[in-house]
Design an enzyme around this catalytic site. Structure first.
Site, PDB file in Angstrom:
ATOM      1  N   HIS A 204       0.799  -1.235   0.000  1.00 55.17           N
ATOM      2  CA  HIS A 204       0.000   0.000   0.000  1.00 55.17           C
ATOM      3  C   HIS A 204       0.826   1.277   0.000  1.00 55.17           C
ATOM      4  O   HIS A 204       0.277   2.363  -0.070  1.00 55.17           O
ATOM      5  CB  HIS A 204      -0.942   0.023   1.204  1.00 55.17           C
TER       6      HIS A 204
HETATM    7  C1  UD1 Z   1      -2.018   5.325   6.070  1.00 53.64           C
HETATM    8  C2  UD1 Z   1      -0.690   5.769   6.685  1.00 53.64           C
HETATM    9  C3  UD1 Z   1       0.357   4.669   6.534  1.00 53.64           C
HETATM   10  C4  UD1 Z   1      -0.164   3.356   7.096  1.00 53.64           C
HETATM   11  C5  UD1 Z   1      -1.483   3.019   6.402  1.00 53.64           C
HETATM   12  C6  UD1 Z   1      -2.070   1.731   6.919  1.00 53.64           C
HETATM   13  C7  UD1 Z   1      -0.253   8.203   6.539  1.00 53.64           C
HETATM   14  C8  UD1 Z   1       0.550   9.241   5.876  1.00 53.64           C
HETATM   15  N1  UD1 Z   1      -0.159   6.959   6.026  1.00 53.64           N
HETATM   16  O1  UD1 Z   1      -1.803   5.180   4.658  1.00 53.64           O
HETATM   17  O2  UD1 Z   1       1.514   5.022   7.259  1.00 53.64           O
HETATM   18  O3  UD1 Z   1       0.778   2.331   6.856  1.00 53.64           O
HETATM   19  O4  UD1 Z   1      -2.406   4.094   6.650  1.00 53.64           O
HETATM   20  O5  UD1 Z   1      -3.197   1.377   6.197  1.00 53.64           O
HETATM   21  O6  UD1 Z   1      -0.927   8.480   7.499  1.00 53.64           O
HETATM   22  N2  UD1 Z   1      -9.162   4.715   1.917  1.00 53.64           N
HETATM   23  C9  UD1 Z   1     -10.385   4.109   1.895  1.00 53.64           C
HETATM   24  N3  UD1 Z   1     -10.944   3.752   3.083  1.00 53.64           N
HETATM   25  C10 UD1 Z   1     -10.342   3.963   4.272  1.00 53.64           C
HETATM   26  C11 UD1 Z   1      -9.085   4.599   4.267  1.00 53.64           C
HETATM   27  C12 UD1 Z   1      -8.502   4.968   3.100  1.00 53.64           C
HETATM   28  O7  UD1 Z   1     -10.981   3.872   0.847  1.00 53.64           O
HETATM   29  O8  UD1 Z   1     -10.906   3.584   5.308  1.00 53.64           O
HETATM   30  C13 UD1 Z   1      -8.523   5.079   0.634  1.00 53.64           C
HETATM   31  C14 UD1 Z   1      -8.827   6.463   0.192  1.00 53.64           C
HETATM   32  O9  UD1 Z   1      -8.952   6.424  -1.181  1.00 53.64           O
HETATM   33  C15 UD1 Z   1      -7.587   7.251   0.563  1.00 53.64           C
HETATM   34  C16 UD1 Z   1      -6.508   6.203   0.410  1.00 53.64           C
HETATM   35  O10 UD1 Z   1      -7.125   4.972   0.766  1.00 53.64           O
HETATM   36  O11 UD1 Z   1      -7.408   8.345  -0.242  1.00 53.64           O
HETATM   37  C17 UD1 Z   1      -5.319   6.434   1.286  1.00 53.64           C
HETATM   38  O12 UD1 Z   1      -5.707   6.522   2.657  1.00 53.64           O
HETATM   39  P1  UD1 Z   1      -4.833   7.370   3.715  1.00 53.64           P
HETATM   40  O13 UD1 Z   1      -5.347   7.192   5.083  1.00 53.64           O
HETATM   41  O14 UD1 Z   1      -4.637   8.731   3.232  1.00 53.64           O
HETATM   42  O15 UD1 Z   1      -3.427   6.691   3.649  1.00 53.64           O
HETATM   43  P2  UD1 Z   1      -3.022   5.162   3.624  1.00 53.64           P
HETATM   44  O16 UD1 Z   1      -2.470   4.859   2.296  1.00 53.64           O
HETATM   45  O17 UD1 Z   1      -4.087   4.265   4.157  1.00 53.64           O
END
Ligand code: UD1
Length: 363
Positions: A204
């Site tokens: 991821h």
């Molecule tokens: C975040 C953390 C990362 C951690 C990871 C675990 C930061 C900078 N990164 O990354 O360190 O390893 O979580 O999972 O804080 N999304 C969904 N549903 C959700 C959450 C996210 O669909 O419940 C999708 C959205 O499109 C979003 C993307 O995932 O834009 C990224 O989510 P985000 O929380 O920004 O970062 P992660 O890649 O999950």
């Protein structure tokens, strides 16, 4: 004495759960704030149920956005909560955007911040998490480190040694507590999978999954490796959103599935022949479990998993990946020793230290 915990993203939940429990036992008044950085049921709710964390006292529901948007949204929604709840100490976990946002708010309000999992460094500022780690540690009043490299990094950055406490790994506390349940559940999962051997994959990191030129060759190699050993691949929403069409085209031995619950995933990690990942926490969990881990990153903020554990850094060296994968298939395993203080009691040590130190800040 009120302690306020901030959680927001999946890897925070297994770190906060044992600390919450240890502080409850020690008689602290506690407030749990969920920023809503992760909001899908499979990325958040299931962890609260499984890990037996109480429902959050405050949900900020910030959702997704750019780093600036998400961090700013957490800050502006968190500030009034701190002003209203008046905690003596705020506990932040790991390295996600929720961690740094909460630390910034508290530092400016003069509220004491304690960082759990302090001091880890990948020395790669292209990782958003590295920025979060550096800033959070500079702003924290108490720094709880999982391993001695954390202490060294902090001292080198000028953090006073009186603020640093080597307590061990709280995520391993959760693992130790829930492994028996995970094992029970695995018996049923194994039957459903009807596989004697399997590998486990998670990906991821933005550096791996955001660009076609990086992700597609990686997927191609995984597709190839899965012909020798079926690979189970629970797909993170970030990866699924971008690549669902390409994932569907892979051979059926690369089994892409929805994100798993904590217990299901732990059981699979324990029994996998090999794990291929870019996660931070999984490098630690596989080291504890003695499962070979091949990390698709150029660096790691958890070097102890390499020096004392089962982890091998692969980067994007597909030849090395094929070699190491073949070794795991043939039963080769790096020797891994017990890491001091990764013993299931890190949270008790935090509770003991907080009992001594969590007096109202005298600023
Ligand atoms: C975040 C953390 C990362 C951690 C990871 C675990 C930061 C900078 N990164 O990354 O360190 O390893 O979580 O999972 O804080 N999304 C969904 N549903 C959700 C959450 C996210 O669909 O419940 C999708 C959205 O499109 C979003 C993307 O995932 O834009 C990224 O989510 P985000 O929380 O920004 O970062 P992660 O890649 O999950």
């Amino acid at each position: 004495m009120t302690v306020l915990h901030v959680v927001g993203a999946r890897p925070n939940f297994m770190k906060a759960a044992p600390v919450y429990r240890a502080l409850a036992k020690a008689g602290f008044n506690q407030v749990l704030v969920h920023t809503g950085q992760h909001y899908d049921a499979l990325m958040s709710d299931v962890f609260f149920q499984t890990l037996e964390i109480p429902a959050p006292d405050e949900s900020l529901n910030v959702g997704s956005g750019s780093h600036a948007q998400q961090t700013a949204a957490i800050m502006s929604k968190f500030e009034p909560v701190v002003l209203e709840r008046k905690p003596d100490v705020v506990l932040v976990y790991g390295d996600v955007n929720s961690t740094v946002a909460a630390a910034l708010v508290c530092a400016k309000l003069g509220v004491r911040v304690a960082h759990v999992e302090a001091g880890l460094r990948s020395f790669d500022r292209e990782m958003p998490e590295e920025i979060n780690r550096l800033v959070t540690d500079q702003l924290s009043d108490l720094l709880f480190t999982p391993s001695p490299d954390g202490d060294e990094n902090l001292k080198r950055e000028g953090v006073g040694s009186e603020k640093i406490f080597l307590v061990g790994n709280v995520m391993i506390d959760t693992l130790v507590q829930f492994l028996p349940k995970a094992e029970e559940l695995f018996a049923g999962i194994k039957e459903k999978l009807s596989l004697d051997r399997f590998g486990l994959v998670t990906l991821h990191r933005p550096s791996n999954v955001d660009d076609e030129a990086t992700f597609l060759p990686m997927l191609q190699v995984l597709d190839e490796l899965s012909r020798d050993l079926p690979l189970i691949f629970p797909v993170h929403p970030r990866t699924r959103d971008r690549w669902s069409a390409q994932l569907k085209q892979c051979n059926p031995n690369l089994r892409t599935i929805e994100p798993l619950g904590y217990l299901e995933f732990l059981g699979l990690q324990k029994h996998a022949t090999v794990v291929i990942t870019d996660s931070g926490g999984i490098q630690e969990e596989t080291t504890y479990l003695g499962t070979p881990c091949l990390t698709l990153r150029e660096n790691t903020e958890r070097p102890i998993t390499i020096t004392a554990g089962t982890n091998v850094l692969i980067g994007r060296d597909w030849k090395l990946l094929r070699e190491q994968f073949a070794k795991s298939l043939n039963g080769y395993q790096k020797q891994s020793g017990q890491i001091p203080l990764w013993d299931g009691h890190a949270s008790d040590r935090i509770a003991e230290i907080l009992s001594r130190y969590a007096k109202p800040a005298s600023r």
